[in-house]
Scaffold this motif. Sequence first.
Motif, PDB file in Angstrom:
ATOM      1  N   HIS A 191       0.826  -1.204   0.000  1.00  0.00           N
ATOM      2  CA  HIS A 191       0.000   0.000   0.000  1.00  0.00           C
ATOM      3  C   HIS A 191       0.855   1.247   0.000  1.00  0.00           C
ATOM      4  O   HIS A 191       0.591   2.206  -0.721  1.00  0.00           O
ATOM      5  CB  HIS A 191      -0.926   0.001   1.217  1.00  0.00           C
TER       6      HIS A 191
ATOM      7  N   ARG B 143       2.254   1.868  -3.370  1.00  0.00           N
ATOM      8  CA  ARG B 143       1.299   2.254  -4.406  1.00  0.00           C
ATOM      9  C   ARG B 143       0.435   3.432  -3.993  1.00  0.00           C
ATOM     10  O   ARG B 143      -0.521   3.757  -4.683  1.00  0.00           O
ATOM     11  CB  ARG B 143       0.364   1.068  -4.704  1.00  0.00           C
ATOM     12  N   GLN B 144       0.706   4.047  -2.869  1.00  0.00           N
ATOM     13  CA  GLN B 144      -0.338   4.901  -2.314  1.00  0.00           C
ATOM     14  C   GLN B 144      -0.670   6.121  -3.143  1.00  0.00           C
ATOM     15  O   GLN B 144      -1.737   6.688  -3.028  1.00  0.00           O
ATOM     16  CB  GLN B 144      -0.033   5.297  -0.882  1.00  0.00           C
TER      17      GLN B 144
ATOM     18  N   ARG C 268      -4.055   6.014  -7.247  1.00  0.00           N
ATOM     19  CA  ARG C 268      -5.372   5.721  -6.694  1.00  0.00           C
ATOM     20  C   ARG C 268      -5.968   4.466  -7.297  1.00  0.00           C
ATOM     21  O   ARG C 268      -6.617   3.674  -6.619  1.00  0.00           O
ATOM     22  CB  ARG C 268      -6.289   6.914  -6.951  1.00  0.00           C
TER      23      ARG C 268
ATOM     24  N   VAL D  17      -4.485   1.311  -5.758  1.00  0.00           N
ATOM     25  CA  VAL D  17      -5.001   1.032  -4.421  1.00  0.00           C
ATOM     26  C   VAL D  17      -6.406   0.464  -4.518  1.00  0.00           C
ATOM     27  O   VAL D  17      -6.776  -0.487  -3.826  1.00  0.00           O
ATOM     28  CB  VAL D  17      -5.008   2.316  -3.570  1.00  0.00           C
TER      29      VAL D  17
ATOM     30  N   TYR E 278      -7.696   0.906   4.421  1.00  0.00           N
ATOM     31  CA  TYR E 278      -7.491   1.259   3.016  1.00  0.00           C
ATOM     32  C   TYR E 278      -8.830   1.391   2.310  1.00  0.00           C
ATOM     33  O   TYR E 278      -9.009   2.230   1.427  1.00  0.00           O
ATOM     34  CB  TYR E 278      -6.630   0.212   2.321  1.00  0.00           C
TER      35      TYR E 278
END
Lengths: 804, 203
Positions: free
Chosen positions: A120, A123-124, A127, A130, A154
């Motif tokens: 996470h 890749r945060q 969008r 996620v 998340y």
Amino acid sequence: MGLRRMVYVIIKELSPSADEVIIVTSSLMKDMTSKTDMYRANAIRVLCRITDGTLLTQIERYLKQAIVDKNPVVASAALVSGIHLLQTNPEIVKRWSNEVQEAVQSRAALVQFHALALLHQIRQNDRLAVNKLVSSLTRGSVRSPLAQCLLIRYTSQVIRESTNDTQTGDRPFYDFLEGCLRHKAEMVIFEAARAITELNGVTSRELTPAITVLQLFLSSSKPVLRFAAVRTLNKVAMSHPTAVTNCNIDMESLISDQNRSIATLAITTLLKTGNESSVDRLMKQITNFMSDIADEFKIVVVDAIRSLCLKFPLKHRSLMNFLSNILREEGGFEYKKAIVDSIVILIRDIPEAKESGLLHLCEFIEDCEFTYLSTQILHFLGIEGPKTSDPSKYIRYIYNRVHLENATVRAGAVSTLAKFGAMVDGLKPRIFVLLRRCLFDNDDEVRDRATLYLNTLGGDGAVVETDEGVKEFLFGSLDVPLVNLENSLKNYDPSEKAFDINSVPKDVKIQPLAEKKATSKKPTGLGAPPPGPPSTVDAYEKLLSSIPEFASFGKLFKSSAPVELTEAETEYAVNVVKHIFDGHVVFQYNCSNTIPEQLLENVTVIVDASEAEEFAEVYSKPLRQLPYDSPGQTFVAFEKPEGVSAVGKFSNMLRFIVKEVDPSTGEVEDDGVEDEYQLEDLELVAADYMLKVGVSNFRNAWESMGVDFEHVDEYGLGPRDSLAEAVNAVINLLGMQPCEGTEVVPPNSRSHTCLLSGVYIGNVKVLVRLQFGLDGPKDVAMKLAVRSEDETVSDAIHEIVASG
Amino acid sequence: ESCPSIKNILLLDSEGNRVAVKYYSDEWPNNSVKEAFEKSLFTKTQKTNARTEDYVFNEVGGRVIPWIEPGRVSNEDLNTTEIAMFESHIIVYKFVQDLHFFVTGAENENELILVTVLQGFFDAVGLLLRGTVDKKEALENLDLILLCLDEIVDGGIILETDANVIAGKVASHSIDAAAPLSEQTISQALATAREHLARSLLK
């Protein structure tokens, strides 16, 4: 083995950098590939703590292998280290995505947790990624409760960022959250319940299952569950009190909880969700409770009670009684002050409560151990008491203070008596009798005051109208600031000439009330000194009043913040402060010279007011000398039509004589050269005539302002970047104070109401209600409603917006 | 940061002095600040009822485990994990004999996650000290406690919450048959001896 492990721990504590410990790193790298799993795991953790970019690339291969290692301890070690390394070497860690992805599928519970956290993080910013991650996992299986909690967090993030209108059916993933409420592990249930309560614009229907679960926790035998539940419900009660009312019964039993934090939270929640009928019962329960808890909790409860009373003004009697009772009990200064402040606010905001409130305060000062509170209350009584229907009631209480208390309180009581006498002519005879008795007091101050008041009120005690001048004396504020008066008195030499108060620099103290917004905890109660930056205001007033040419301008209305007229890092730095008076404006140019080899003399600013027709220059005060690194001011004053908020643009040119200076010796050359330096233009706008003054209760102020001078109109603001940006732009344009936290626009809102208040030049109070709406994707429409004490001002506000 | 994060784990004695502590946050920049925090936290939580009286450890098959009799309520319910807000942190804590265990998290942290960490630490220490959980034992086995802390949280991120796994990671070395006796410290040697004795008695 244990020793080796201890060494690892020490290395981590000391955290040397990689180049300091080459020997250690090489042995650690050997351990990283050893057969013993524990060595591998811990060596990885240590290495990653001390590594730098180059070493990291060397060991990257091993780390990637470790992430997908069969042994969960090793995998977790690598993953957790990855999370830490993401802060310092993000590009390297991002290359491990594939391995991390694989680890997310691991059967080992905690490995999945760590992998999920790392993935996470990687890749945060994406969008979509996620979103995909959350979608796949919510359908798949997540093995550990910790990983499930992460997933819930998340998911909430995804829900927050999705731009769907909530009108079209259920939110995405809501079902997943709701399903988690039935999970085995309590931490997951709680995490899901909390997440639901924190959803944006959550509806009662969506809240219900979460609240049901939290309600069950309230009656758990474990304090932690009760605490977590009551804390969450407390927050929900702020925005959805009706949703929480079902839990009231359970909460009431928590009032006697052993854990005082839980008990306090329960009480404050009940105070927020209580309806009028339950108030009395609640008060009874709370009375017993108060004696058990510490002062810091009590203050929280007092604040909640005050809010409750403002919400249900009809209940003021029982709530006021309650406050008065706890005031009589044991307690520290802060606590009693909080109660007194609350009573004062209730008296101010609920007219029906005034009489009983004042009486309660009177009863309190009969027994009050804090001089500060007694004097403040006496002062307050002096102002409010005379306005009541039967002021004589209070006289007895006040007069008793003269007998029984210490000198400070006695003096305060004498002043208060005088105020009563001044305002209520019918009481004059009695007051005189009382004041005459005070002439025999032990203390100088008390006797002096008594004498003074007897004389000013007219010595014969007849029932006559009090002279306006006397009223002004008693009730008006001192014409000169105390600091100035004190200084002048100190400098005064006793001589033939009497002390002339007019010689004290006369600048009337502006009280920029600027009360804290209603959302903050303590609205001003008794005698709060004006907060805000009084030192800057005073400083400006002192400065301006010391210049004789400006003395005739009258009261300073407002000084703006400094506006830069030069860019950064230029030879001469100049900013300007705009001082607004009734019929004049004064520009104060603060200049600095950053060139050691120069001395500037006779510095003035040539102002071109051709684009500001209503202004006429009347005076320019030059700055004699501007040496290096020693800032100075030069002033230019303009006359403007009185009462009109004239605007305009002024272009500025700095003009001076420059002389060379030898920096080493400080010698200045005799000859100078005239020179000029262009500055940026400065604008005088309507917002400059507006003082930011907040109100604590906007609705009351709005209602009492009345519709006589109301002006309502609608405007299209055109396409804007966002609703929040439009709101901010209008707030800045008007220069008014946002109230009750309404300058904050919740994300993803399609409409917003903003409440502003201020004082316009001429001391006209102005209140503004702005309603914003998103009309289509980008266009913002706005409805502006203005109420003020003067029609022209209301119109002026609309002018500002129309032309802005 | 959505990842659950631990700010510190503290093990204090009955007067609030340190036995073993580990901080994972920069909020307490130097030692005096830390000690002040520990002292005031201790004072605040002194009066509460977080004590465990009936917590039971038992030795089964050469290993020490928390003993739960079938049909009886779990140990969890017997002892109280208490919770408080302090200086805008959430603190969960538990006392046994003369030792006080604390775990601190942020104001908005999931309180139940903090409890699992606390419980893991508490139970693991119980296992490592072989049922005698008091200050003297803790000090004599400080190395085990420190290793234990090291295995629970890494830089604020939870590493492991299962007490058996934690204790296993720490203790497995002490009874490592491969290491010659001379390499072990005295206490570890004694522990090894105890282990062997216990095993032989149970045979």
